[in-house]
Design a protein around this motif. Structure first.
Motif, PDB file in Angstrom:
ATOM      1  N   ASP A  88       0.821  -1.221   0.000  1.00  0.00           N
ATOM      2  CA  ASP A  88       0.000   0.000   0.000  1.00  0.00           C
ATOM      3  C   ASP A  88       0.852   1.268   0.000  1.00  0.00           C
ATOM      4  OD1 ASP A  88      -2.446  -1.134  -0.251  1.00  0.00           O
ATOM      5  OD2 ASP A  88      -2.991  -1.001   1.871  1.00  0.00           O
ATOM      6  N   GLY A  89       1.958   1.256  -0.713  1.00  0.00           N
ATOM      7  CA  GLY A  89       2.788   2.439  -0.827  1.00  0.00           C
ATOM      8  C   GLY A  89       3.646   2.756   0.400  1.00  0.00           C
ATOM      9  N   ARG A  90       3.680   1.852   1.376  1.00  0.00           N
ATOM     10  CA  ARG A  90       4.476   2.071   2.584  1.00  0.00           C
ATOM     11  C   ARG A  90       5.421   0.890   2.767  1.00  0.00           C
ATOM     12  NH1 ARG A  90       1.533   6.148   5.808  1.00  0.00           N
ATOM     13  NH2 ARG A  90       3.376   6.027   7.120  1.00  0.00           N
ATOM     14  N   VAL A  91       6.460   1.088   3.578  1.00  0.00           N
ATOM     15  CA  VAL A  91       7.392   0.006   3.865  1.00  0.00           C
ATOM     16  C   VAL A  91       7.057  -0.557   5.247  1.00  0.00           C
ATOM     17  CG1 VAL A  91       9.801  -0.608   4.227  1.00  0.00           C
ATOM     18  CG2 VAL A  91       9.200   1.036   2.451  1.00  0.00           C
ATOM     19  N   TYR A  92       6.856  -1.865   5.291  1.00  0.00           N
ATOM     20  CA  TYR A  92       6.527  -2.549   6.537  1.00  0.00           C
ATOM     21  C   TYR A  92       7.591  -3.582   6.862  1.00  0.00           C
ATOM     22  CZ  TYR A  92       1.846  -0.560   6.328  1.00  0.00           C
ATOM     23  OH  TYR A  92       0.791   0.306   6.293  1.00  0.00           O
ATOM     24  N   PHE A  93       7.807  -3.769   8.138  1.00  0.00           N
ATOM     25  CA  PHE A  93       8.754  -4.758   8.622  1.00  0.00           C
ATOM     26  C   PHE A  93       7.954  -5.939   9.157  1.00  0.00           C
ATOM     27  CE2 PHE A  93      11.889  -6.421  11.629  1.00  0.00           C
ATOM     28  CZ  PHE A  93      12.938  -6.558  10.745  1.00  0.00           C
ATOM     29  N   VAL A  94       8.187  -7.159   8.651  1.00  0.00           N
ATOM     30  CA  VAL A  94       7.425  -8.336   9.039  1.00  0.00           C
ATOM     31  C   VAL A  94       7.984  -8.888  10.354  1.00  0.00           C
ATOM     32  CG1 VAL A  94       6.694 -10.648   8.353  1.00  0.00           C
ATOM     33  CG2 VAL A  94       6.942  -8.862   6.626  1.00  0.00           C
ATOM     34  N   LYS A  95       7.172  -8.850  11.410  1.00  0.00           N
ATOM     35  CA  LYS A  95       7.606  -9.302  12.734  1.00  0.00           C
ATOM     36  C   LYS A  95       7.162 -10.736  13.014  1.00  0.00           C
ATOM     37  CE  LYS A  95       9.744  -6.555  15.696  1.00  0.00           C
ATOM     38  NZ  LYS A  95      11.017  -6.887  16.254  1.00  0.00           N
ATOM     39  N   ASP A  96       6.000 -11.122  12.472  1.00  0.00           N
ATOM     40  CA  ASP A  96       5.474 -12.446  12.793  1.00  0.00           C
ATOM     41  C   ASP A  96       4.645 -12.959  11.625  1.00  0.00           C
ATOM     42  OD1 ASP A  96       5.314 -14.572  14.564  1.00  0.00           O
ATOM     43  OD2 ASP A  96       3.376 -13.934  15.338  1.00  0.00           O
ATOM     44  N   ILE A  97       4.709 -14.274  11.395  1.00  0.00           N
ATOM     45  CA  ILE A  97       3.937 -14.897  10.311  1.00  0.00           C
ATOM     46  C   ILE A  97       3.253 -16.144  10.857  1.00  0.00           C
ATOM     47  CG2 ILE A  97       4.018 -15.981   8.036  1.00  0.00           C
ATOM     48  CD1 ILE A  97       6.614 -14.421   7.511  1.00  0.00           C
ATOM     49  N   LEU A 124      -3.020 -19.743   3.818  1.00  0.00           N
ATOM     50  CA  LEU A 124      -3.126 -18.314   4.080  1.00  0.00           C
ATOM     51  C   LEU A 124      -1.989 -17.923   5.016  1.00  0.00           C
ATOM     52  CD1 LEU A 124      -6.965 -17.884   4.689  1.00  0.00           C
ATOM     53  CD2 LEU A 124      -5.667 -17.306   2.640  1.00  0.00           C
ATOM     54  N   TYR A 125      -1.427 -16.759   4.804  1.00  0.00           N
ATOM     55  CA  TYR A 125      -0.327 -16.268   5.629  1.00  0.00           C
ATOM     56  C   TYR A 125      -0.769 -14.970   6.297  1.00  0.00           C
ATOM     57  CZ  TYR A 125       2.520 -19.743   3.375  1.00  0.00           C
ATOM     58  OH  TYR A 125       3.016 -20.944   2.936  1.00  0.00           O
ATOM     59  N   ARG A 126      -0.941 -15.029   7.613  1.00  0.00           N
ATOM     60  CA  ARG A 126      -1.304 -13.837   8.375  1.00  0.00           C
ATOM     61  C   ARG A 126      -0.008 -13.212   8.874  1.00  0.00           C
ATOM     62  NH1 ARG A 126      -5.519 -11.508  11.029  1.00  0.00           N
ATOM     63  NH2 ARG A 126      -5.050 -10.557  13.048  1.00  0.00           N
ATOM     64  N   MET A 127       0.250 -11.993   8.437  1.00  0.00           N
ATOM     65  CA  MET A 127       1.504 -11.332   8.790  1.00  0.00           C
ATOM     66  C   MET A 127       1.235 -10.145   9.702  1.00  0.00           C
ATOM     67  SD  MET A 127       3.617 -11.368   5.248  1.00  0.00           S
ATOM     68  CE  MET A 127       3.599 -12.808   4.196  1.00  0.00           C
ATOM     69  N   ARG A 128       1.989 -10.098  10.785  1.00  0.00           N
ATOM     70  CA  ARG A 128       1.969  -8.924  11.653  1.00  0.00           C
ATOM     71  C   ARG A 128       3.137  -8.057  11.208  1.00  0.00           C
ATOM     72  NH1 ARG A 128       0.423  -9.378  17.575  1.00  0.00           N
ATOM     73  NH2 ARG A 128      -1.539  -9.079  16.505  1.00  0.00           N
ATOM     74  N   MET A 129       2.808  -6.857  10.722  1.00  0.00           N
ATOM     75  CA  MET A 129       3.820  -5.978  10.166  1.00  0.00           C
ATOM     76  C   MET A 129       3.778  -4.627  10.883  1.00  0.00           C
ATOM     77  SD  MET A 129       3.240  -6.807   6.104  1.00  0.00           S
ATOM     78  CE  MET A 129       1.620  -6.098   5.979  1.00  0.00           C
ATOM     79  N   TYR A 130       4.924  -3.973  10.910  1.00  0.00           N
ATOM     80  CA  TYR A 130       5.023  -2.653  11.517  1.00  0.00           C
ATOM     81  C   TYR A 130       5.568  -1.670  10.502  1.00  0.00           C
ATOM     82  CZ  TYR A 130       4.165  -4.776  16.036  1.00  0.00           C
ATOM     83  OH  TYR A 130       3.584  -5.451  17.085  1.00  0.00           O
ATOM     84  N   ASP A 131       4.920  -0.507  10.403  1.00  0.00           N
ATOM     85  CA  ASP A 131       5.380   0.557   9.525  1.00  0.00           C
ATOM     86  C   ASP A 131       6.753   1.012  10.027  1.00  0.00           C
ATOM     87  OD1 ASP A 131       5.868   3.261   8.553  1.00  0.00           O
ATOM     88  OD2 ASP A 131       3.820   3.143   7.761  1.00  0.00           O
ATOM     89  N   VAL A 132       7.749   1.052   9.144  1.00  0.00           N
ATOM     90  CA  VAL A 132       9.110   1.384   9.586  1.00  0.00           C
ATOM     91  C   VAL A 132       9.248   2.846   9.991  1.00  0.00           C
ATOM     92  CG1 VAL A 132      10.202  -0.447   8.252  1.00  0.00           C
ATOM     93  CG2 VAL A 132       9.977   1.811   7.250  1.00  0.00           C
ATOM     94  N   VAL A 133       8.352   3.703   9.534  1.00  0.00           N
ATOM     95  CA  VAL A 133       8.428   5.120   9.881  1.00  0.00           C
ATOM     96  C   VAL A 133       7.637   5.417  11.162  1.00  0.00           C
ATOM     97  CG1 VAL A 133       7.943   7.465   9.087  1.00  0.00           C
ATOM     98  CG2 VAL A 133       8.733   5.740   7.468  1.00  0.00           C
ATOM     99  N   THR A 134       6.369   4.999  11.194  1.00  0.00           N
ATOM    100  CA  THR A 134       5.496   5.348  12.327  1.00  0.00           C
ATOM    101  C   THR A 134       5.435   4.256  13.387  1.00  0.00           C
ATOM    102  OG1 THR A 134       3.535   4.376  11.291  1.00  0.00           O
ATOM    103  CG2 THR A 134       4.031   6.686  10.782  1.00  0.00           C
ATOM    104  N   ASN A 135       5.951   3.072  13.086  1.00  0.00           N
ATOM    105  CA  ASN A 135       5.891   1.895  13.973  1.00  0.00           C
ATOM    106  C   ASN A 135       4.451   1.447  14.231  1.00  0.00           C
ATOM    107  OD1 ASN A 135       7.408  -0.092  15.150  1.00  0.00           O
ATOM    108  ND2 ASN A 135       7.252   0.793  17.197  1.00  0.00           N
ATOM    109  N   GLN A 136       3.523   1.836  13.338  1.00  0.00           N
ATOM    110  CA  GLN A 136       2.129   1.447  13.475  1.00  0.00           C
ATOM    111  C   GLN A 136       1.963  -0.004  13.038  1.00  0.00           C
ATOM    112  OE1 GLN A 136      -0.397   4.106  11.334  1.00  0.00           O
ATOM    113  NE2 GLN A 136      -2.245   3.451  12.382  1.00  0.00           N
TER     114      GLN A 136
END
Length: 188
Positions: A16-25, A38-50
């Motif tokens: 979605d136009g942002r960079v995310y860091f994959v923490k958990d799959i 299906l792969y459920r990924m918990r990701m964090y925005d590298v800029v906002t940490n959202q």
């Protein structure tokens, strides 16, 4: 462009136009579906940490973000900020405690093989080696002949991590710990 099934933990993806860091799959295989996993990924925005939880089909294509790994050593903690120093050019990288809370259980000032993960020159995470050596801070007294049995006891390490160790291990021993499984491997 890798498929969702090829993405690993600690990788950075563009979504979605942002960079995310994959923490958990988490991988799941729904019943009665003709498709794949299906792969459920918990990701964090590298800029906002959202945080973002997103589910992908195994065939979904994702873009990998530009990711740089730098060898670092833990330097010091300053309140909620943890400072790591680059082993090659001595650049200091600051990471917030909440971003690396799980990894801190395995890091001391002499831990070797730690990598800082940078996205666009900004540190976003710490990557640990497969095994680390830590010192036992507290455990029950060792039992003579305890190496002959498979019984274990809890041991608290200097970082606060608690692992099960064989009965013949005692307080003050240095041990090797498997980072992924959080398990005792051997004496160091």
């Amino acid at each position: 462009m890798p498929k969702a099934s090829e993405i690993k933990k600690n990788q950075a993806v563009e979504y979605d136009g942002r960079v995310y860091f994959v923490k958990d799959i988490e991988r799941s295989v729904p019943q009665g579906r003709a498709g794949g996993s299906l792969y459920r990924m918990r990701m964090y925005d590298v800029v906002t940490n959202q945080k973002l939880d997103e589910t992908f089909k195994d065939s979904d294509m994702l873009n990998l973000a530009d990711l740089v790994r730098r060898p670092v050593m833990f330097s010091y903690a300053d309140g909620e900020e943890y400072v790591f120093m680059d082993n090659e050019d001595f650049t200091q990288y600051m990471l917030n405690k909440s971003a690396i809370e799980d990894e801190l259980l395995f890091i001391t000032e002499d831990t070797q093989g730690v990598m800082a993960i940078l996205v666009s020159e900004t540190p976003v995470a710490i990557d640990l080696p497969p095994t680390v050596e830590l010192t036992i801070e507290e455990t029950d007294p060792s039992i003579k002949g305890g190496s002959a049995t498979a019984r274990t006891k809890p041991a608290r390490l200097t970082t606060g991590l608690v692992v099960q160790v064989p009965e013949h291990i005692s307080t003050g021993d240095r041990i090797k710990v498997n980072v992924e499984e959080r398990k005792f491997l051997s004496r160091a």
